[in-house]
Design an enzyme around this catalytic site. Structure first.
Site, PDB file in Angstrom:
ATOM      1  N   LYS A 257       0.810  -1.221   0.000  1.00  0.00           N
ATOM      2  CA  LYS A 257       0.000   0.000   0.000  1.00  0.00           C
ATOM      3  C   LYS A 257       0.850   1.280   0.000  1.00  0.00           C
ATOM      4  CE  LYS A 257      -3.514  -0.792  -0.590  1.00  0.00           C
ATOM      5  NZ  LYS A 257      -3.968  -1.422  -1.875  1.00  0.00           N
TER       6      LYS A 257
ATOM      7  N   GLY B 237       2.396   2.447  -2.780  1.00  0.00           N
ATOM      8  CA  GLY B 237       2.363   3.090  -4.103  1.00  0.00           C
ATOM      9  C   GLY B 237       3.207   2.280  -5.081  1.00  0.00           C
ATOM     10  N   THR B 238       3.377   0.996  -4.768  1.00  0.00           N
ATOM     11  CA  THR B 238       4.275   0.136  -5.560  1.00  0.00           C
ATOM     12  C   THR B 238       3.748  -0.094  -6.982  1.00  0.00           C
ATOM     13  OG1 THR B 238       3.184  -1.808  -4.615  1.00  0.00           O
ATOM     14  CG2 THR B 238       5.181  -1.052  -3.527  1.00  0.00           C
TER      15      THR B 238
ATOM     16  N   ARG C 285       5.466   5.038   2.838  1.00  0.00           N
ATOM     17  CA  ARG C 285       4.357   5.974   3.000  1.00  0.00           C
ATOM     18  C   ARG C 285       4.090   6.128   4.491  1.00  0.00           C
ATOM     19  NH1 ARG C 285      -1.604   4.143   0.680  1.00  0.00           N
ATOM     20  NH2 ARG C 285      -2.701   6.124   0.919  1.00  0.00           N
TER      21      ARG C 285
ATOM     22  N   SER D 227      -4.942   2.241   4.927  1.00  0.00           N
ATOM     23  CA  SER D 227      -5.125   1.785   3.534  1.00  0.00           C
ATOM     24  C   SER D 227      -5.167   0.253   3.477  1.00  0.00           C
ATOM     25  CB  SER D 227      -3.963   2.327   2.687  1.00  0.00           C
ATOM     26  OG  SER D 227      -3.971   1.757   1.421  1.00  0.00           O
TER      27      SER D 227
ATOM     28  N   HIS E  68     -10.935   5.854   2.461  1.00  0.00           N
ATOM     29  CA  HIS E  68     -10.591   5.296   3.779  1.00  0.00           C
ATOM     30  C   HIS E  68     -11.700   5.613   4.777  1.00  0.00           C
ATOM     31  CE1 HIS E  68      -5.951   5.460   2.884  1.00  0.00           C
ATOM     32  NE2 HIS E  68      -6.631   4.778   1.993  1.00  0.00           N
TER      33      HIS E  68
HETATM   34  N1  LIG Z   1      -0.737   7.428  -9.496  1.00  0.00           N
HETATM   35  C1  LIG Z   1      -1.400   6.737  -8.581  1.00  0.00           C
HETATM   36  N2  LIG Z   1      -2.605   6.233  -8.855  1.00  0.00           N
HETATM   37  C2  LIG Z   1      -3.280   5.523  -7.906  1.00  0.00           C
HETATM   38  N3  LIG Z   1      -2.811   5.265  -6.671  1.00  0.00           N
HETATM   39  C3  LIG Z   1      -1.609   5.747  -6.365  1.00  0.00           C
HETATM   40  C4  LIG Z   1      -0.856   6.494  -7.292  1.00  0.00           C
HETATM   41  N4  LIG Z   1       0.297   6.828  -6.699  1.00  0.00           N
HETATM   42  C5  LIG Z   1       0.265   6.330  -5.466  1.00  0.00           C
HETATM   43  N5  LIG Z   1      -0.890   5.680  -5.262  1.00  0.00           N
HETATM   44  C6  LIG Z   1      -1.243   5.020  -4.009  1.00  0.00           C
HETATM   45  O1  LIG Z   1      -0.938   3.647  -4.133  1.00  0.00           O
HETATM   46  C7  LIG Z   1      -1.630   3.013  -3.055  1.00  0.00           C
HETATM   47  C8  LIG Z   1      -1.628   1.521  -3.283  1.00  0.00           C
HETATM   48  O2  LIG Z   1      -0.329   1.077  -3.078  1.00  0.00           O
HETATM   49  P1  LIG Z   1       0.254  -0.226  -3.750  1.00  0.00           P
HETATM   50  O3  LIG Z   1       0.112  -0.142  -5.215  1.00  0.00           O
HETATM   51  O4  LIG Z   1       1.618  -0.388  -3.224  1.00  0.00           O
HETATM   52  O5  LIG Z   1      -0.722  -1.321  -3.167  1.00  0.00           O
HETATM   53  S1  LIG Z   1      -0.463  -2.899  -3.116  1.00  0.00           S
HETATM   54  O6  LIG Z   1       0.417  -3.180  -2.010  1.00  0.00           O
HETATM   55  O7  LIG Z   1       0.067  -3.322  -4.407  1.00  0.00           O
HETATM   56  O8  LIG Z   1      -1.815  -3.452  -2.843  1.00  0.00           O
HETATM   57  C9  LIG Z   1      -2.998   3.676  -3.063  1.00  0.00           C
HETATM   58  O9  LIG Z   1      -3.463   3.631  -1.743  1.00  0.00           O
HETATM   59  P2  LIG Z   1      -4.987   3.944  -1.354  1.00  0.00           P
HETATM   60  O10 LIG Z   1      -5.228   5.368  -1.786  1.00  0.00           O
HETATM   61  O11 LIG Z   1      -5.041   3.789   0.102  1.00  0.00           O
HETATM   62  O12 LIG Z   1      -5.831   2.976  -2.112  1.00  0.00           O
HETATM   63  C10 LIG Z   1      -2.710   5.070  -3.573  1.00  0.00           C
HETATM   64  O13 LIG Z   1      -2.835   6.039  -2.595  1.00  0.00           O
END
Ligand SMILES: Nc1ncnc2c1ncn2[C@@H]1O[C@H](COP(=O)(O)OS(=O)(=O)O)[C@@H](OP(=O)(O)O)[C@H]1O
Length: 354
Positions: A105, A107-108, A186, A194, A315
């Site tokens: 969560k 932003g990977t 984060r 999240s 959230h």
């Molecule tokens: N460009 C862009 N578009 C959409 N979302 C974005 C972006 N950059 C960062 N994020 C944030 O990424 C969060 C999800 O993180 P991961 O991709 O690492 O999640 S996971 O571990 O693979 O499930 C996700 O968390 P949540 O907002 O809590 O859903 C986003 O806040």
């Protein structure tokens, strides 16, 4: 050999010829749909197919045996600049030279999709979970999941659980001690919420965030056995990695920065990977409705591609005193993490509340 003069085309021969051409085209299209046309540069058919349907095919996806909801997000448009595929020689599958190891969560997915725009990066779309769940399948199994690359291109994958799984540093080191590691971090409080939000989207009946956070009713004992909270103790996890890898081999990307300044974070990532800065400001369009930057092709006016609806879930509101307790809990871990990385990520200067 007998000399036979050229014969004029007969209608039957023309029809046979046309049928052969049609058949070859069909075979080629099937071949491309199966993801084998990846040598084609930029927007050529194979690479677009590859991007819409990432290199790990459905059967392998089942094999991966993970709750990979993020897989769909890998269905991004191919924003690779045309004609800019680098590398030489013939393509082959190689083990990753760089891995996004966490955090869940953080932003990977956004980072991986931004990197896939780079012509010198080829990445597997799904999370292989090789070093934590599938290690017994062996390195050849892992290699086989990877997309083909030319010499000079970098193979990558992302599996966010690696960062917190204790066996993983030694295993990656055994594969190659030169592996470059990237961690998207984060604010641990927001990250935990999240994480909880994601779990609740699948199991709506789980207890409240507040009740999972504390071990007792007086709300003073944080339950660090709850993985949603444990993951955010970054300093602790990092200590394990530093027993195997030097700090210079690990890049920390700010999850918040990836949203507010994606081009800035991408410049750091490309430098770290020794790549030209191809992914720049012109690849991003901030979508105010989503609240996130989306990928766009610098040329042309096709619609920017945003990540799917599993990113940016709303959230739940968490009681302020619970958030405050978590801020107090994480503060010493954050401080230590800032010292270790030499960078203050600013989580402790956040106003109270999420
Ligand atoms: N460009 C862009 N578009 C959409 N979302 C974005 C972006 N950059 C960062 N994020 C944030 O990424 C969060 C999800 O993180 P991961 O991709 O690492 O999640 S996971 O571990 O693979 O499930 C996700 O968390 P949540 O907002 O809590 O859903 C986003 O806040």
């Amino acid at each position: 050999m007998e000399y036979s003069p050229a014969r004029p085309p007969s209608p039957v021969r023309s029809k046979v010829f046309a049928a052969c051409v049609m058949l070859s085209l069909w075979v080629y299209m099937l071949y491309c749909c199966a993801g084998y046309c990846s040598t084609a540069p930029g927007f050529a058919a194979g690479r677009v197919a590859d991007y819409l349907d990432p290199p790990v095919k459905t059967s392998s996806r089942d094999l991966l045996n993970n709750e990979n909801e993020e897989w769909d997000d890998a269905r991004a448009e191919d924003a690779t600049p045309p004609g800019s595929v680098n590398g030489t020689g013939t393509e082959s599958k190689k083990l990753p030279r760089a891995i996004i190891i966490g955090v869940k969560k953080g932003g990977t997915r956004a980072l991986l999709e931004f990197l896939r725009v780079h012509p010198d990066i080829r990445a597997v779309g799904a999370e292989p979970h090789f070093f934590d769940r599938n290690y017994d399948k062996g390195l050849e199994w892992y290699r086989d999941l990877m997309p083909k690359t030319l010499e000079g291109q970098i193979t990558m994958e992302k599996t966010p659980s690696y960062f917190v799984t204790k066996e993983v540093p030694a295993r990656i080191y055994t594969m190659s001690k030169a592996t470059k590691l990237i961690v998207v971090v984060r604010d641990p409080v927001t990250r935990a919420i999240s994480d909880y939000t994601q779990t609740r989207s699948k199991k709506p009946d789980i207890p409240s965030f507040e009740s999972l956070t504390f071990k007792n009713r007086t709300l003073d004992l944080i339950d660090t056995t709850w993985s949603a909270l444990q993951i955010g103790m970054y300093a602790r996890h990092l200590e394990r990695w530093l027993q195997f890898f030097p700090m210079e081999q690990i890049l920390f990307v700010s999850g918040e920065g990836l949203i507010s300044d994606p081009a800035g974070e991408m410049a750091r990532v490309q430098d770290f990977l020794g790549l030209r800065r191809v992914v720049t400001q012109k690849h991003f369009h901030f979508n105010p409705a989503k609240g996130f930057p989306c990928l766009k092709r610098p040329e042309g006016n096709s619609k920017p591609h945003c990540l799917g609806k599993t990113k940016g879930r709303t959230h739940p509101n968490i009681e302020a005193r619970v958030v405050q307790s978590l801020r107090n809990f994480y503060r010493p871990y954050n401080k230590k993490f800032y010292r270790m990385t030499g960078h203050d990520f600013g989580w402790d200067s956040q106003p109270d509340g999420e």
